[in-house]
Design a protein around this motif. Structure first.
Motif, PDB file in Angstrom:
ATOM      1  N   ARG A  26       0.816  -1.209   0.000  1.00 37.21           N
ATOM      2  CA  ARG A  26       0.000   0.000   0.000  1.00 37.21           C
ATOM      3  C   ARG A  26       0.853   1.265   0.000  1.00 37.21           C
ATOM      4  NH1 ARG A  26      -3.406  -0.498   5.119  1.00 37.21           N
ATOM      5  NH2 ARG A  26      -1.453  -1.404   5.831  1.00 37.21           N
ATOM      6  N   LEU A  27       2.112   1.132   0.316  1.00 31.58           N
ATOM      7  CA  LEU A  27       2.995   2.297   0.352  1.00 31.58           C
ATOM      8  C   LEU A  27       3.734   2.476  -0.969  1.00 31.58           C
ATOM      9  CD1 LEU A  27       4.479   1.926   3.921  1.00 31.58           C
ATOM     10  CD2 LEU A  27       3.107   3.807   3.109  1.00 31.58           C
ATOM     11  N   SER A  28       3.987   3.725  -1.291  1.00 31.02           N
ATOM     12  CA  SER A  28       4.760   4.020  -2.497  1.00 31.02           C
ATOM     13  C   SER A  28       6.196   3.545  -2.342  1.00 31.02           C
ATOM     14  CB  SER A  28       4.777   5.526  -2.749  1.00 31.02           C
ATOM     15  OG  SER A  28       3.870   5.868  -3.749  1.00 31.02           O
ATOM     16  N   SER A  29       6.787   3.134  -3.421  1.00 33.83           N
ATOM     17  CA  SER A  29       8.185   2.728  -3.404  1.00 33.83           C
ATOM     18  C   SER A  29       8.855   3.269  -4.658  1.00 33.83           C
ATOM     19  CB  SER A  29       8.287   1.205  -3.385  1.00 33.83           C
ATOM     20  OG  SER A  29       9.628   0.792  -3.395  1.00 33.83           O
ATOM     21  N   TRP A  30       9.962   3.958  -4.485  1.00 34.51           N
ATOM     22  CA  TRP A  30      10.701   4.516  -5.613  1.00 34.51           C
ATOM     23  C   TRP A  30      12.009   3.721  -5.767  1.00 34.51           C
ATOM     24  CZ3 TRP A  30       7.817   7.721  -8.282  1.00 34.51           C
ATOM     25  CH2 TRP A  30       6.803   8.426  -7.622  1.00 34.51           C
ATOM     26  N   ASP A  31      12.149   3.059  -6.917  1.00 35.16           N
ATOM     27  CA  ASP A  31      13.335   2.246  -7.182  1.00 35.16           C
ATOM     28  C   ASP A  31      13.561   1.213  -6.083  1.00 35.16           C
ATOM     29  OD1 ASP A  31      13.853   3.650  -9.511  1.00 35.16           O
ATOM     30  OD2 ASP A  31      14.963   5.198  -8.439  1.00 35.16           O
ATOM     31  N   GLY A  32      12.448   0.698  -5.534  1.00 33.72           N
ATOM     32  CA  GLY A  32      12.562  -0.348  -4.520  1.00 33.72           C
ATOM     33  C   GLY A  32      12.904   0.164  -3.135  1.00 33.72           C
ATOM     34  N   VAL A  33      12.966   1.475  -2.941  1.00 31.71           N
ATOM     35  CA  VAL A  33      13.308   2.038  -1.634  1.00 31.71           C
ATOM     36  C   VAL A  33      12.068   2.675  -1.026  1.00 31.71           C
ATOM     37  CG1 VAL A  33      14.725   3.700  -0.390  1.00 31.71           C
ATOM     38  CG2 VAL A  33      15.659   2.496  -2.381  1.00 31.71           C
ATOM     39  N   ASN A  34      11.695   2.227   0.181  1.00 36.97           N
ATOM     40  CA  ASN A  34      10.560   2.837   0.859  1.00 36.97           C
ATOM     41  C   ASN A  34      10.892   4.273   1.237  1.00 36.97           C
ATOM     42  OD1 ASN A  34       8.462   0.778   1.099  1.00 36.97           O
ATOM     43  ND2 ASN A  34       9.984  -0.343   2.281  1.00 36.97           N
ATOM     44  N   SER A  35       9.875   5.112   1.299  1.00 32.92           N
ATOM     45  CA  SER A  35      10.101   6.527   1.564  1.00 32.92           C
ATOM     46  C   SER A  35       8.958   7.094   2.385  1.00 32.92           C
ATOM     47  CB  SER A  35      10.244   7.294   0.241  1.00 32.92           C
ATOM     48  OG  SER A  35       9.117   7.073  -0.587  1.00 32.92           O
ATOM     49  N   PHE A  36       9.219   8.241   2.983  1.00 30.55           N
ATOM     50  CA  PHE A  36       8.184   8.940   3.727  1.00 30.55           C
ATOM     51  C   PHE A  36       8.495  10.428   3.700  1.00 30.55           C
ATOM     52  CE2 PHE A  36      11.397   7.390   6.707  1.00 30.55           C
ATOM     53  CZ  PHE A  36      11.767   8.544   7.380  1.00 30.55           C
ATOM     54  N   VAL A  37       7.530  11.226   4.119  1.00 36.06           N
ATOM     55  CA  VAL A  37       7.668  12.678   4.122  1.00 36.06           C
ATOM     56  C   VAL A  37       7.798  13.149   5.561  1.00 36.06           C
ATOM     57  CG1 VAL A  37       6.546  14.866   3.557  1.00 36.06           C
ATOM     58  CG2 VAL A  37       6.330  12.921   2.005  1.00 36.06           C
ATOM     59  N   VAL A  38       8.785  14.019   5.812  1.00 30.12           N
ATOM     60  CA  VAL A  38       8.952  14.639   7.119  1.00 30.12           C
ATOM     61  C   VAL A  38       8.481  16.085   7.017  1.00 30.12           C
ATOM     62  CG1 VAL A  38      10.555  15.280   8.959  1.00 30.12           C
ATOM     63  CG2 VAL A  38      10.922  13.170   7.654  1.00 30.12           C
ATOM     64  N   GLU A  39       7.542  16.457   7.868  1.00 30.07           N
ATOM     65  CA  GLU A  39       6.984  17.802   7.831  1.00 30.07           C
ATOM     66  C   GLU A  39       7.086  18.462   9.198  1.00 30.07           C
ATOM     67  OE1 GLU A  39       3.530  17.893   4.577  1.00 30.07           O
ATOM     68  OE2 GLU A  39       3.043  16.641   6.295  1.00 30.07           O
ATOM     69  N   GLU A  40       7.143  19.773   9.179  1.00 33.98           N
ATOM     70  CA  GLU A  40       7.163  20.554  10.410  1.00 33.98           C
ATOM     71  C   GLU A  40       5.872  20.357  11.197  1.00 33.98           C
ATOM     72  OE1 GLU A  40       7.036  25.309  11.677  1.00 33.98           O
ATOM     73  OE2 GLU A  40       7.227  24.695   9.580  1.00 33.98           O
ATOM     74  N   LEU A  41       5.981  20.237  12.511  1.00 30.96           N
ATOM     75  CA  LEU A  41       4.806  20.168  13.360  1.00 30.96           C
ATOM     76  C   LEU A  41       4.135  21.538  13.389  1.00 30.96           C
ATOM     77  CD1 LEU A  41       3.197  18.341  15.346  1.00 30.96           C
ATOM     78  CD2 LEU A  41       4.547  19.381  17.175  1.00 30.96           C
ATOM     79  N   ILE A  42       2.839  21.578  13.100  1.00 31.51           N
ATOM     80  CA  ILE A  42       2.099  22.828  13.055  1.00 31.51           C
ATOM     81  C   ILE A  42       1.464  23.105  14.409  1.00 31.51           C
ATOM     82  CG2 ILE A  42       0.164  24.053  11.991  1.00 31.51           C
ATOM     83  CD1 ILE A  42       0.612  22.347   9.489  1.00 31.51           C
ATOM     84  N   GLU A  43       1.712  24.292  14.919  1.00 29.51           N
ATOM     85  CA  GLU A  43       1.062  24.731  16.152  1.00 29.51           C
ATOM     86  C   GLU A  43      -0.192  25.510  15.772  1.00 29.51           C
ATOM     87  OE1 GLU A  43       1.896  27.428  20.174  1.00 29.51           O
ATOM     88  OE2 GLU A  43       3.523  27.049  18.730  1.00 29.51           O
ATOM     89  N   GLN A  44      -1.345  24.957  16.125  1.00 34.14           N
ATOM     90  CA  GLN A  44      -2.602  25.532  15.674  1.00 34.14           C
ATOM     91  C   GLN A  44      -3.006  26.748  16.503  1.00 34.14           C
ATOM     92  OE1 GLN A  44      -6.387  23.693  13.713  1.00 34.14           O
ATOM     93  NE2 GLN A  44      -6.338  23.075  15.849  1.00 34.14           N
ATOM     94  N   ALA A  45      -3.658  27.706  15.834  1.00 34.13           N
ATOM     95  CA  ALA A  45      -4.171  28.899  16.507  1.00 34.13           C
ATOM     96  C   ALA A  45      -5.275  28.508  17.490  1.00 34.13           C
ATOM     97  CB  ALA A  45      -4.699  29.891  15.479  1.00 34.13           C
ATOM     98  N   PRO A  46      -5.366  29.205  18.617  1.00 36.55           N
ATOM     99  CA  PRO A  46      -6.323  28.819  19.659  1.00 36.55           C
ATOM    100  C   PRO A  46      -7.778  28.904  19.228  1.00 36.55           C
ATOM    101  CG  PRO A  46      -5.290  30.942  20.167  1.00 36.55           C
ATOM    102  CD  PRO A  46      -4.524  30.343  19.035  1.00 36.55           C
ATOM    103  N   GLU A  47      -8.093  29.750  18.225  1.00 39.96           N
ATOM    104  CA  GLU A  47      -9.485  29.883  17.797  1.00 39.96           C
ATOM    105  C   GLU A  47     -10.074  28.573  17.300  1.00 39.96           C
ATOM    106  OE1 GLU A  47      -7.596  33.919  16.617  1.00 39.96           O
ATOM    107  OE2 GLU A  47      -6.981  31.841  16.928  1.00 39.96           O
TER     108      GLU A  47
END
Length: 219
Positions: free
Chosen positions: A39-60
């Motif tokens: 079910r996961l994408s694989s590029w050239d047989g290498v598993n991969s994932f995305v690292v993203e910045e943790l978002i601090e949500q506005a209190p509203e």
């Protein structure tokens, strides 16, 4: 990269770790991906994932469910008359989930396009209807989304950059730094039929000019 519905998302930190500990953490994440199989994408047989910045949500918006990001799904449609924003909705997490995804039990509620005010109760995919958020007891209908006109302007600019894509469901989050883009979904769900409690195929086809009897229109 190939999953959906909030599956495969992890929340973590590397603060205070050595380079070797960070390397080990990434190796462990790749191992988890391998366990999830095809079910996961694989590029050239290498598993991969995305690292993203943790978002601090506005209190509203975090007040609805502090454990999760409570985002706005805001579809844009490219028409002969320009970019149209269509049937946006508020997404809210529930329980211990840190995602607002409906597949994880989250709620969604419709937003009036002109005012940015939530104009329906919350709905789960069960479907169940909620006047108040079940975890925080915050009334859902009537909530004003802050900086609404600014959000509309941002997604129209985003949509204008994608000349070959006619429909995108943008996931936007109001952070302490302002509106942030989480992702764009070229197969964004038609959730408005859930919280509007009616079928809207004819209206959508009239807006887009696309009339297809079989399969989904994007195919």
């Amino acid at each position: 990269l190939k999953l959906g519905g909030g599956e495969g998302v992890h929340k973590d930190t590397i603060l205070g770790m050595s380079r070797e500990q960070v390397r080990m953490k990434y190796s462990n994440l790749l191992s988890i991906n391998e366990d999830m199989g095809e079910r996961l994408s694989s590029w050239d047989g290498v598993n991969s994932f995305v690292v993203e910045e943790l978002i601090e949500q506005a209190p509203e918006l975090s007040v609805l469910h502090p454990q999760s990001l409570n985002g706005i799904r805001i579809p844009t449609i490219r028409t002969e008359n320009g970019i149209v924003v269509y049937q946006p909705w508020l997404r809210m997490g529930r329980g211990n989930s840190f995602t607002d995804n409906a597949h994880s039990g989250g709620l969604q509620a419709g937003i009036d396009i002109e005012t940015g005010v939530v104009d329906t109760n919350g709905f789960s995919e069960n479907p169940q209807e909620y006047e108040f958020h079940p975890d925080t007891n915050i009334r859902i209908k009537g909530l004003q989304i802050p900086y609404w006109s600014e959000l509309i302007d941002i997604v129209k600019v985003l949509a204008s950059k994608l000349n070959s894509i006619n429909y995108v469901g943008w996931d936007m989050v109001l952070s302490t730094k302002g509106w942030m883009l989480v992702e764009g979904n070229f197969r964004g769900d038609f959730k408005w039929q859930l919280f509007r409690e009616k079928g809207m195929k004819a209206e959508f086809e009239e807006l887009t000019g696309i009339h297809i009897d079989k399969e989904f229109w994007w195919e």
